[in-house]
Design an enzyme around this catalytic site. Structure first.
Site: not given
Ligand code: XUL
Ligand code: MN
Length: 344
Positions: A52, A55, A175, A251
């Site tokens: 990101h 990040d 996404e 996840d």
């Protein structure tokens, strides 16, 4: 992208080494320092990092500071022999994105989203990547009457167009996820985003990243979603993981819920030569019960499962599969696949 003759490249994001906090409880593992996470990649068998924007560098840094900060991260990656796969704008944490980013009712908040996304593209360029991911986390509603749903679609097209114009070399992948954090997303599926892609100013630069759990949450089979995008030549990223039914986005480790469903994803990707198209991202989360020292096991295990399944995909008797397809003998094909999966 150079031909890799059947060899896959793997990626994950720093968020995949997490503290285990959830909406009902605080962190149970210590935050691993960023540079330490980066040093884990190679050991785990990964060569690409997903990011990101924040990040890489904090979102409130000015241009000069940002440029220096990105150079530092790039150097760190290079020293580890790693590359960035993409940088994605995190458009769901700032208070200006509480009610959506590109689809907010408030013009100033939509401008913030546009500027934040453009800044993310600057980071992409500084990092030497031509790919960004839009996960439209808050582009939806909690109640139907909150926004104009038709106008929202137009705003999403405009947002993608803005980025395409901002950088003529940029590729954008959507996404999609049907819900969470919103009750209902305006762009819940791969097909929805594909419709948007074709209405942008340059559809050849707009594709999708398919996450297994997101397709499952939408009630679709991820391998069929992948096939759909592959035919359109728009599958440029995957987030493989697993999901146990219709609940929050779990996840889970790839293949850990439904091995056959995972096998089918690897099958479709491999038959399409995905290894020459994109990188295999593993967007997996450790269980909350996982101890600090085991905080990367889910990543290593997901990669291991992928490779086991790849060996099964490549060793299956394709002639037998074709013969059974031609004969329409799907009972026998069903058993043939199950036996193959069980090593019989
Ligand atoms: C959300 C999700 C995100 C994106 C990256 O469900 O999958 O982690 O993959 O922002
Ligand atoms: Mn994901």
């Amino acid at each position: 992208m150079a031909k890799t003759s059947g060899t896959y490249r793997f990626s994950f994001g720093p968020w995949n080494i997490s503290t285990g906090s959830d909406p009902f409880g605080p962190a149970v593992r210590k935050e691993v320092e960023f540079a330490k996470k980066i040093r884990e990649y190679r050991k785990l068998g990964f060569t690409y990092c997903q990011f990101h924007d924040d990040d890489v560098v904090p979102a409130d840094w000015g241009h000069a500071e940002m440029t220096k900060g990105v150079a530092k991260v790039k150097k760190l990656l290079e020293s580890e022999g790693l590359k960035a796969e993409f940088v994605a704008p995190r458009l769901w944490e700032d208070k200006r994105t509480i009610d959506g980013a590109f689809t907010s009712n408030i013009a100033a908040n939509r401008r913030y989203a546009r500027d934040r996304a453009r800044r993310c593209i600057d980071i992409c360029n500084l990092m030497g990547v031509d790919l960004t991911v839009l996960w439209p986390a808050r582009e939806g509603t909690y109640i139907r009457e909150a926004k104009d749903s038709a106008q929202a679609v137009g705003r999403l097209v405009e947002a993608v167009d803005d980025l395409l114009a901002y950088d003529p070399k940029l590729r954008i992948v959507g996404e999609m996820k049907p819900n969470e954090p919103m009750d209902q997303s305006y762009c819940p599926s791969v097909g929805h985003f594909m419709g948007i892609a074709y209405r942008t100013s340059d559809p050849s630069r707009v594709g999708v990243l398919i996450e297994s759990a997101h397709s499952i949450l939408a009630g679709f089979d991820p391998s069929d979603d992948m096939g759909y995008a592959l035919w359109h030549k728009k599958l440029w990223g995957v987030h493989l993981n697993d999901q146990n039914g219709l609940k929050f986005d779990e996840d889970k480790t790839f293949g850990s819920v439904d091995l056959r469903r995972a096998f089918n994803q690897v099958w479709v990707l491999d038959r399409a030569g995905y290894y020459d198209i994109g990188i295999v991202g593993l967007d997996v989360k450790a269980m909350r019960t996982t101890k600090q020292a085991d905080g990367t096991k889910h990543l290593a295990n997901s990669l291991k499962i992928f490779n086991y399944l790849l060996a099964l995909v490549r060793s299956i008797d394709a002639n037998r599969v074709e013969a059974l397809r031609q004969a329409g003998d799907y009972e026998e094909l069903d058993l043939f696949i199950l036996e193959h999966l069980m090593g019989k």
